[in-house]
Design an enzyme around this catalytic site. Structure first.
Site, PDB file in Angstrom:
ATOM      1  N   PHE A  24       6.794   4.082   6.426  1.00  0.00           N
ATOM      2  CA  PHE A  24       6.625   3.966   7.804  1.00  0.00           C
ATOM      3  C   PHE A  24       5.782   3.154   8.301  1.00  0.00           C
ATOM      4  CE2 PHE A  24       3.554   7.140   7.080  1.00  0.00           C
ATOM      5  CZ  PHE A  24       2.677   6.921   7.938  1.00  0.00           C
ATOM      6  N   LYS A  75      16.270   0.520   1.914  1.00  0.00           N
ATOM      7  CA  LYS A  75      16.502   1.757   2.751  1.00  0.00           C
ATOM      8  C   LYS A  75      14.816   1.889   3.454  1.00  0.00           C
ATOM      9  CE  LYS A  75      15.114   5.786   2.543  1.00  0.00           C
ATOM     10  NZ  LYS A  75      14.553   6.202   3.683  1.00  0.00           N
ATOM     11  N   SER A  85       4.461   7.512  -0.997  1.00  0.00           N
ATOM     12  CA  SER A  85       3.512   8.557  -1.685  1.00  0.00           C
ATOM     13  C   SER A  85       3.672   8.599  -3.010  1.00  0.00           C
ATOM     14  CB  SER A  85       3.858   9.695  -0.890  1.00  0.00           C
ATOM     15  OG  SER A  85       4.973  10.176  -1.343  1.00  0.00           O
ATOM     16  N   CYS A  89      -2.345   1.844   2.863  1.00  0.00           N
ATOM     17  CA  CYS A  89      -2.594   2.255   1.501  1.00  0.00           C
ATOM     18  C   CYS A  89      -3.950   1.370   1.258  1.00  0.00           C
ATOM     19  CB  CYS A  89      -1.520   1.878   0.339  1.00  0.00           C
ATOM     20  SG  CYS A  89      -1.083   0.092   0.345  1.00  0.00           S
TER      21      CYS A  89
END
Length: 378
Positions: free
Chosen positions: A29, A53, A106, A161
């Site tokens: 996101f 995706k 993640s 990140c």
């Protein structure tokens, strides 16, 4: 020879890189336009079609990119968007026509995608969690360093990140902590589209609750919180998922708030007596996405870059995301796969070698006897 070469009858052979076929990307996101652009343009220019995706939290950016690609002339069917959550991810991992998968997100999701996709014979590259350290030496430019730490720790509400989520203050640099706190305190928290916003909300109520729990875990384990962003109220957004800038000091490497990626506007502050001790702290951490050193010493910077086991290093650069001609080279616990994102590594990921060995003789093709030995130059 190697490279993308046309067939030459004078050569005994040649190697070229060719497309894989269908590739896929699963994106998070936090950068809904940038991260897809790490993936499908390189896959497409290598000759592949692509299935993207996007995150179910903000899929609109991917649809806008697809529309712009169509308007630019990308043929129908070359870039394809699918939506969904777990079932869509497993579809990508399992479908026999998909040859390679790119993922950013993640650790839990990345490990699942890497294992499931690899078991199905696919190439997989996964950029995952991080705990990025900024090592501050006392000879650094104080004003610039404090500003860099605040911006890198709290920008995007820490939801990236490459956020600088740990500061390691070496020697007398520990005396800068109160000023660091005051600079962070001045950041404006409001809706992300509001004028003058420094921090917006975090992505979900669950994310907010997790961040606040990890802050509390630091307190419970003996750390101090000179700046606590929990419970902040933002006018006009009273029900928003806001966490204000938070600094946790006196942190030790065994604490949960240090071990876990918080993914929020939280800066852990550790102290070290020497550069060697700081390097040991970094290398004992399982992640290897990025790190930085702040110093005016070329010798210290060279020692640091040589000895830290981290894939991307900044010298007086807090968020060392490489330019596109390089590759995003996170390592250790932050990456799964054998070819990194974009740059030359990305081109290699989305293509494969094909080698052709040829034999051309001046004489007629008729021979007196069969050749049973390995092919050789004569």
């Amino acid at each position: 020879s190697s490279g993308i070469n046309a067939e030459c009858p004078l050569r005994p052979g040649y190697s070229i890189r060719v497309p894989l076929g269908v590739c896929a990307g699963i994106t998070p996101f936090n950068f809904p336009a940038m991260i897809p652009l790490w993936m499908f343009p390189l896959a497409n220019v290598c000759g592949n079609t692509f299935v993207l995706k996007p995150s179910e939290r903000d899929p609109g950016a991917a649809m806008m990119l697809a529309r712009m690609a169509m308007e630019a002339g990308l043929p129908a069917g070359v870039l394809n968007i699918i939506h969904g959550t777990h079932d869509s991810v497993n579809f990508i991992c399992d479908h026999p026509d998909i040859r390679a998968i790119s993922f950013v997100g993640s650790n839990q999701a990345g490990q699942h995608i890497y294992e499931r996709g690899s078991k199905n014979g696919k190439r997989v590259q996964c950029n995952m969690a991080a705990k990025n350290h900024g090592v501050v030496l006392p000879d650094a430019n104080k004003e610039n360093t404090l500003n860099q730490l605040v911006g890198a720790a709290f920008g995007a509400a820490g939801q990236r990140c490459m956020a600088l989520s740990v500061a390691v203050m070496v020697g007398e640099a520990r005396n800068w902590i109160p000023e660091l706190v005051e600079r962070a305190r001045k950041l404006r928290v409001t809706g992300g589209t509001e004028s003058g916003a420094d921090l917006g909300p975090v992505i979900t109520p669950a994310s907010k609750a997790r961040i606040e729990r990890l802050i509390q875990s630091g307190i419970d384990e003996g750390a101090s919180v000179p700046l606590d962003g929990r419970g902040i109220k933002v006018e006009g957004y009273e029900n928003g998922n806001f966490v204000g800038p938070t600094i946790i000091s006196d942190v030790k490497p065994n604490m949960e708030c240090y071990r876990e990626e918080i993914f929020g506007p939280v800066l852990n502050v550790l102290e070290a007596d020497t550069l060697d001790e700081a390097i040991t702290i970094l290398n004992d951490n399982p992640y290897g996405n990025g790190c930085a050193i702040f110093t005016n010493s070329g010798a210290a910077a060279r020692k640091f870059t040589n000895e830290v086991d981290v894939g991307q290093i900044g010298v007086n650069v807090p968020i060392p995301v490489p330019l596109p001609m390089f590759s995003f080279t996170g390592s250790r616990g932050s990456f799964l796969g054998d070819a990194n994102f974009y740059g030359k590594a990305g081109l290699n990921f989305y293509s494969q070698w094909k080698t052709v060995t040829t034999l051309w003789k001046e004489e007629d093709a008729k021979t007196a006897a069969a050749e049973v030995a390995m092919p050789r130059m004569q």
